[in-house]
Design a protein around this motif. Sequence first.
Motif, mmCIF file in Angstrom:
data_model
loop_
_atom_site.group_PDB
_atom_site.id
_atom_site.type_symbol
_atom_site.label_atom_id
_atom_site.label_comp_id
_atom_site.label_asym_id
_atom_site.label_seq_id
_atom_site.Cartn_x
_atom_site.Cartn_y
_atom_site.Cartn_z
ATOM 1 N N UNK A 199 -111.404 23.191 -80.609
ATOM 2 C CA UNK A 199 -112.089 22.522 -81.524
ATOM 3 C C UNK A 199 -111.324 24.460 -82.656
ATOM 4 N N UNK A 200 -111.534 23.807 -83.739
ATOM 5 C CA UNK A 200 -110.775 24.749 -84.954
ATOM 6 C C UNK A 200 -112.059 25.179 -86.154
ATOM 7 N N UNK A 201 -112.314 26.012 -86.000
ATOM 8 C CA UNK A 201 -114.191 25.638 -87.214
ATOM 9 C C UNK A 201 -115.226 25.349 -86.777
ATOM 10 N N UNK A 202 -115.425 24.670 -85.320
ATOM 11 C CA UNK A 202 -116.244 23.839 -85.088
ATOM 12 C C UNK A 202 -115.889 22.152 -85.304
ATOM 13 N N UNK A 203 -114.737 22.365 -85.884
ATOM 14 C CA UNK A 203 -113.926 21.220 -85.529
ATOM 15 C C UNK A 203 -113.491 20.369 -84.311
ATOM 16 N N UNK A 204 -113.254 19.211 -84.013
ATOM 17 C CA UNK A 204 -112.283 18.938 -83.215
ATOM 18 C C UNK A 204 -111.021 18.484 -83.557
ATOM 19 N N UNK A 205 -110.338 18.941 -82.362
ATOM 20 C CA UNK A 205 -108.332 19.469 -83.008
ATOM 21 C C UNK A 205 -107.737 19.265 -81.407
ATOM 22 N N UNK A 206 -107.776 18.626 -80.246
ATOM 23 C CA UNK A 206 -107.632 18.103 -79.208
ATOM 24 C C UNK A 206 -106.112 17.702 -79.408
ATOM 25 N N UNK A 207 -105.707 18.609 -78.275
ATOM 26 C CA UNK A 207 -103.517 18.378 -77.901
ATOM 27 C C UNK A 207 -104.276 16.952 -77.962
ATOM 28 N N UNK A 208 -103.104 15.955 -78.684
ATOM 29 C CA UNK A 208 -102.554 14.830 -78.746
ATOM 30 C C UNK A 208 -101.305 13.650 -77.244
ATOM 31 N N UNK A 209 -100.961 14.667 -77.660
ATOM 32 C CA UNK A 209 -99.552 14.523 -77.015
ATOM 33 C C UNK A 209 -98.119 15.930 -76.481
ATOM 34 N N UNK A 210 -97.408 15.592 -75.806
ATOM 35 C CA UNK A 210 -96.508 16.962 -75.748
ATOM 36 C C UNK A 210 -95.265 16.438 -76.663
ATOM 37 N N UNK A 211 -94.722 17.414 -76.647
ATOM 38 C CA UNK A 211 -92.994 16.611 -77.018
ATOM 39 C C UNK A 211 -91.986 17.897 -75.801
ATOM 40 N N UNK A 212 -91.572 17.416 -75.232
ATOM 41 C CA UNK A 212 -90.661 18.329 -75.050
ATOM 42 C C UNK A 212 -88.952 18.517 -75.269
ATOM 43 N N UNK A 213 -88.332 19.098 -74.279
ATOM 44 C CA UNK A 213 -86.611 19.447 -74.782
ATOM 45 C C UNK A 213 -85.984 19.682 -73.869
ATOM 46 N N UNK A 214 -85.806 18.601 -73.126
ATOM 47 C CA UNK A 214 -84.568 18.331 -72.077
ATOM 48 C C UNK A 214 -84.041 20.185 -72.228
#
Length: 111
Positions: free
Chosen positions: A52-67
């Motif tokens: 959360x950021x300032x009590x607002x849910x801000x979840x991680x949703x995805x991952x971007x990888x660099x091979x």
Amino acid sequence: MSGTLLDTEAVIGCPHGGRVVATTSPADGVRLAGAAVVTAAHGYAVTGCPHTVDDVPTPCAAVRWTAPDTGVTVAGVPVLLDTSAAQCLTAALVPQGAPVVQAAQRKVVVR
């Protein structure tokens, strides 16, 4: 760059404790003990991130990888290693830190 080859059984989390999972897997992919080797072409989702950021849910949703440029590919696409650069992102694509790769039980090292 060297590192351990990642597969769909690798335990990966976001920096806040969510779980990272490969969401796509090619049918013709290379397998290690039955688990598909993951590549830069796979999609990655994060579930269960409590951030959360300032009590607002801000979840991680995805991952971007660099091979990394190791020369090791599956169907022409670079494989991912536990040392590959990556960034966890919110649904709005805001970076939130690197994912955490736990030690894999199966070890295939690329050098």
